[in-house]
Design a protein around this motif. Structure first.
Motif, mmCIF file in Angstrom:
data_model
loop_
_atom_site.group_PDB
_atom_site.id
_atom_site.type_symbol
_atom_site.label_atom_id
_atom_site.label_comp_id
_atom_site.label_asym_id
_atom_site.label_seq_id
_atom_site.Cartn_x
_atom_site.Cartn_y
_atom_site.Cartn_z
ATOM 1 N N MET A 294 0.841 -1.205 0.000
ATOM 2 C CA MET A 294 0.000 0.000 0.000
ATOM 3 C C MET A 294 0.875 1.254 0.000
ATOM 4 N N ARG A 295 1.994 1.186 0.729
ATOM 5 C CA ARG A 295 2.903 2.340 0.775
ATOM 6 C C ARG A 295 3.383 2.686 -0.647
ATOM 7 N N LEU A 296 3.729 1.641 -1.405
ATOM 8 C CA LEU A 296 4.208 1.866 -2.768
ATOM 9 C C LEU A 296 3.128 2.513 -3.632
ATOM 10 N N ALA A 297 1.881 2.085 -3.423
ATOM 11 C CA ALA A 297 0.775 2.671 -4.197
ATOM 12 C C ALA A 297 0.602 4.151 -3.831
ATOM 13 N N PHE A 298 0.687 4.463 -2.542
ATOM 14 C CA PHE A 298 0.563 5.869 -2.122
ATOM 15 C C PHE A 298 1.704 6.709 -2.707
ATOM 16 N N GLU A 299 2.893 6.110 -2.731
ATOM 17 C CA GLU A 299 4.066 6.836 -3.256
ATOM 18 C C GLU A 299 3.846 7.206 -4.726
ATOM 19 N N GLU A 300 3.330 6.242 -5.487
ATOM 20 C CA GLU A 300 3.086 6.506 -6.909
ATOM 21 C C GLU A 300 2.032 7.606 -7.062
ATOM 22 N N ARG A 301 1.017 7.565 -6.212
ATOM 23 C CA ARG A 301 -0.038 8.587 -6.280
ATOM 24 C C ARG A 301 0.524 9.975 -5.954
ATOM 25 N N LEU A 302 1.353 10.024 -4.918
ATOM 26 C CA LEU A 302 1.965 11.308 -4.557
ATOM 27 C C LEU A 302 2.788 11.847 -5.725
ATOM 28 N N ASN A 303 3.612 10.966 -6.293
ATOM 29 C CA ASN A 303 4.510 11.424 -7.352
ATOM 30 C C ASN A 303 3.754 11.828 -8.617
ATOM 31 N N THR A 304 2.560 11.292 -8.793
ATOM 32 C CA THR A 304 1.725 11.683 -9.934
ATOM 33 C C THR A 304 0.965 12.969 -9.614
ATOM 34 N N ALA A 305 0.393 13.025 -8.421
ATOM 35 C CA ALA A 305 -0.504 14.144 -8.089
ATOM 36 C C ALA A 305 0.258 15.440 -7.849
ATOM 37 N N TYR A 306 1.438 15.346 -7.246
ATOM 38 C CA TYR A 306 2.147 16.560 -6.850
ATOM 39 C C TYR A 306 2.403 17.516 -8.031
ATOM 40 N N PRO A 307 3.017 17.027 -9.141
ATOM 41 C CA PRO A 307 3.263 17.974 -10.241
ATOM 42 C C PRO A 307 1.974 18.507 -10.859
ATOM 43 N N LEU A 308 0.926 17.693 -10.870
ATOM 44 C CA LEU A 308 -0.347 18.160 -11.445
ATOM 45 C C LEU A 308 -0.907 19.315 -10.620
ATOM 46 N N LEU A 309 -0.798 19.179 -9.311
ATOM 47 C CA LEU A 309 -1.328 20.197 -8.416
ATOM 48 C C LEU A 309 -0.475 21.466 -8.484
ATOM 49 N N ALA A 310 0.846 21.250 -8.515
ATOM 50 C CA ALA A 310 1.767 22.389 -8.542
ATOM 51 C C ALA A 310 1.595 23.201 -9.825
ATOM 52 N N ALA A 311 1.039 22.566 -10.873
ATOM 53 C CA ALA A 311 0.890 23.262 -12.158
ATOM 54 C C ALA A 311 -0.355 24.151 -12.197
ATOM 55 N N ILE A 312 -1.208 24.069 -11.187
ATOM 56 C CA ILE A 312 -2.414 24.910 -11.189
ATOM 57 C C ILE A 312 -2.020 26.338 -10.809
ATOM 58 N N PRO A 313 -2.423 27.315 -11.611
ATOM 59 C CA PRO A 313 -2.037 28.696 -11.298
ATOM 60 C C PRO A 313 -2.516 29.113 -9.902
ATOM 61 N N GLY A 314 -1.616 29.724 -9.134
ATOM 62 C CA GLY A 314 -1.996 30.208 -7.805
ATOM 63 C C GLY A 314 -1.930 29.151 -6.718
ATOM 64 N N PHE A 315 -1.495 27.945 -7.044
ATOM 65 C CA PHE A 315 -1.339 26.884 -6.039
ATOM 66 C C PHE A 315 0.143 26.777 -5.678
ATOM 67 N N GLU A 316 0.460 26.979 -4.403
ATOM 68 C CA GLU A 316 1.851 26.800 -3.955
ATOM 69 C C GLU A 316 1.891 25.588 -3.056
ATOM 70 N N VAL A 317 2.667 24.589 -3.451
ATOM 71 C CA VAL A 317 2.624 23.347 -2.675
ATOM 72 C C VAL A 317 4.025 22.791 -2.431
ATOM 73 N N ILE A 318 4.255 22.399 -1.179
ATOM 74 C CA ILE A 318 5.528 21.776 -0.816
ATOM 75 C C ILE A 318 5.321 20.274 -0.951
ATOM 76 N N LYS A 319 6.281 19.588 -1.568
ATOM 77 C CA LYS A 319 6.092 18.147 -1.754
ATOM 78 C C LYS A 319 6.210 17.417 -0.411
ATOM 79 N N PRO A 320 5.155 16.712 -0.012
ATOM 80 C CA PRO A 320 5.175 16.006 1.274
ATOM 81 C C PRO A 320 6.123 14.806 1.259
ATOM 82 N N HIS A 321 6.493 14.371 2.451
ATOM 83 C CA HIS A 321 7.379 13.211 2.598
ATOM 84 C C HIS A 321 6.649 11.996 3.162
ATOM 85 N N GLY A 322 5.469 12.219 3.718
ATOM 86 C CA GLY A 322 4.740 11.098 4.315
ATOM 87 C C GLY A 322 3.255 11.386 4.417
#
Ligand code: PMP
Ligand code: GLU
Length: 397
Positions: A294-322
């Motif tokens: 399950m951890r591996l699945a969450f990791e893949e989701r984080l790595n996919t979702a983070y850049p998508l979210l960061a690309a939204i104008p006006g969204f400032e996001v720090i990449k989480p570690h856990g």
């Protein structure tokens, strides 16, 4: 005489649960809502764990009250898992199992707080900490942490907040909602500070197994005997074993405090649900491969979702570690879309883009919103894409 107690006048509902309930209502009304609101794994509990529960029902073990702090086999399983995972040893009288980590924390604050005793809570914080402290007649003292410090508290901020009434601090690493993890040095500084000032450390380690991209989780209790003695370690099976519905959590630490927590539980819940206890024994003592999968699945989701979210104008996001949350600061986006508050923006995202996320104000951080990525990749990607399109369309209005 009013119907409701004065105590409840300052208590709000859990915004995480309320948002998720609202999303479910809209779904039931036929609206295609994507819910990225609640922090609960979408995975099913493993079959081996379900089988252990079925067996406990069939052999009659699930029919009766159990000892208030849990059956001995489960308490032993907790001690063994903690020794294996953290290399920390506790005695039999240092462990309580209760109905989820939420109930563990509730019992703890009831057990330790006198009226107006202060508890230091670092914002952004999990929504229930402040309310549980108030329910125990304590005073939550929130310390706002800064994005530039990865939302982590500093000793200088602790020094500025301590008073003669300070009883405890709550540490939640990895954090809900920011996903940040404290380093060994940072934990040592906080731990030594707490020892020096005799402040109890409540270490909520419920996300301790959900760490990504090579980062490391360290339990503050492992750093010295003095810090361990000062720490109540809180954990549970909800997040790491996909067992939110079973309601099993536990605490380890000072036997006097544990005994008082058991006394609180003996007058409220009597014991954690028996069938769930047998399921939790299997979770903690069986193969731990399910956790890693399950951890591996969450990791893949984080790595996919983070850049998508960061690309939204006006969204400032720090990449989480856990943990399994993203916590962007969206103030600029909210303003650019014509909203005056992020709360209104979050409401617009739900009612117009049909994506449920949680407003940061519930976590003591009004400029942010929280996205849970404890959902499948397709839903997650679609949800973030919808938010992106919504922001673009509102900005062009
Ligand atoms: N602590 C934190 C930080 C959480 O996010 C949660 C969420 N459920 C809990 C404790 C409580 O977990 P549970 O009661 O399901 O064990
Ligand atoms: N802790 C999870 C969350 O933050 C579950 C809901 C709750 O207990 O608050 O979404």
């Amino acid at each position: 005489m009013g119907l409701i107690s004065d105590r409840m006048k300052t208590i709000g509902p859990s915004v995480t649960l309320a948002t998720s309930a609202k999303a479910k209502q809209l779904k039931a009304a036929g609206i295609d809502v994507i819910s990225l609101a609640v922090g609960e794994p979408d995975f099913q509990t493993a079959d081996s764990i379900k089988q252990a529960a079925i067996q406990a029902i069939e052999n009659g073990n699930a029919s009766y009250y159990t000892p208030t702090p849990g059956v001995p086999a489960l308490r032993q399983a907790v001690l063994k898992r903690t020794a294996e995972d953290l290399n920390l040893d506790y005695e039999d009288n240092q462990v309580i199992v209760a109905d989820g980590a939420k109930n563990v924390l509730y019992n703890l604050f009831q057990a330790i707080l006198n009226e107006k005793d202060e508890v230091l809570i670092f914002a952004p914080y999990w929504v229930s900490y402040t309310e549980q402290v108030k329910l125990a007649s304590g005073t939550p003292v929130t310390i706002s942490t800064e994005a530039k410090n990865d939302y982590k508290v500093t000793v200088a901020e602790l020094d500025a907040a301590i008073t003669s009434k300070t009883k405890a601090l709550i540490l939640n690493s990895p954090s809900n909602p920011t996903g940040m993890i404290y380093s060994k040095e940072e934990l040592l500084a906080i731990g030594n500070w707490a020892v020096k000032h005799n402040i109890l450390i409540v270490s909520d380690e419920i996300y301790g197994k959900l760490i990504y991209n090579g980062h490391e989780f360290i339990s503050i209790a492992t750093l010295s005997d003095e810090i361990k003695a000062q720490t109540i370690l809180v954990n549970g099976v909800s997040k790491s074993y996909a067992m939110t519905g079973w309601r099993i959590g536990y605490a380890l630490g000072n036997p006097e405090i544990i005994k008082a927590m058991i006394d609180v539980a003996s007058h409220s819940t009597s014991n954690p649900t028996a069938v769930s206890q047998y399921a939790a024994i299997e979770a903690l003592t069986g193969s731990q491969e399910i956790v890693e999968k399950m951890r591996l699945a969450f990791e893949e989701r984080l790595n996919t979702a983070y850049p998508l979210l960061a690309a939204i104008p006006g969204f400032e996001v720090i990449k989480p570690h856990g943990a399994f949350y993203l916590f962007p600061n969206v103030r600029q986006a909210a303003l650019a879309c014509g909203f005056t508050t992020v709360d209104e923006f979050v409401d617009g995202i739900l009612m117009e883009a049909h994506v449920a996320v949680v407003q940061g104000s519930g976590f003591g951080s009004k400029d942010n919103l929280r996205i849970s990525y404890a959902t499948d990749l397709e839903t997650l990607t679609k949800g973030i894409e919808r938010i992106h399109q919504y922001v673009l369309s509102k900005m062009n209005d």
